[in-house]
Design an enzyme around this catalytic site. Sequence first.
Site, PDB file in Angstrom:
ATOM      1  N   GLY A   1      20.161 -15.426 -17.785  1.00  0.00           N
ATOM      2  CA  GLY A   1      20.129 -15.137 -16.369  1.00  0.00           C
ATOM      3  C   GLY A   1      20.288 -13.462 -16.246  1.00  0.00           C
ATOM      4  CG  HIS A   2      20.641 -11.286 -19.186  1.00  0.00           C
ATOM      5  ND1 HIS A   2      21.178 -12.486 -19.874  1.00  0.00           N
ATOM      6  CD2 HIS A   2      19.950 -10.722 -20.211  1.00  0.00           C
ATOM      7  CE1 HIS A   2      21.086 -12.375 -20.844  1.00  0.00           C
ATOM      8  NE2 HIS A   2      20.391 -11.514 -21.394  1.00  0.00           N
ATOM      9  NE  ARG A   3      15.367  -7.510 -13.594  1.00  0.00           N
ATOM     10  CZ  ARG A   3      14.964  -6.435 -13.177  1.00  0.00           C
ATOM     11  NH1 ARG A   3      14.262  -5.610 -13.743  1.00  0.00           N
ATOM     12  NH2 ARG A   3      15.469  -6.187 -11.738  1.00  0.00           N
TER      13      ARG A   3
END
Length: 123
Positions: free
Chosen positions: A44-46
């Site tokens: 749930g990230h970059r």
Amino acid sequence: MAHIINIQTFKDSRGILTVLDNIVPFEIKRLFYIYSVDDTERGGHRHHETHQAAICIKGSCKITNNNGKTTEVFDLDSPEKCLMLLPEDWHVMHNFSADAILLVLASTAFDPKDYIYEPYDSI
């Protein structure tokens, strides 16, 4: 854009050997693996800088990726598949099988400032 590459694999009566020689286009600064995952989503990230290579070395999982233009779901169901993730790839890991082990190779050491948790607007 995230994409799957096939890893060179040798099979014979003694077993299977999969080789990561010169396949990852960055210097590996961190290696981690995820396992014993329940039905929760991971990731749930970059990133600002980090490139990653994800290989489900046992079992299977899915990675949903959004690069701000396209959303795609990748099935990691073989240790011969490697998902290359660029820094702009906002990704969620999910649908882990009970025996899944997801190995991730990263181009940077851990730095909490490198993470971007806000997803892109809906495509």
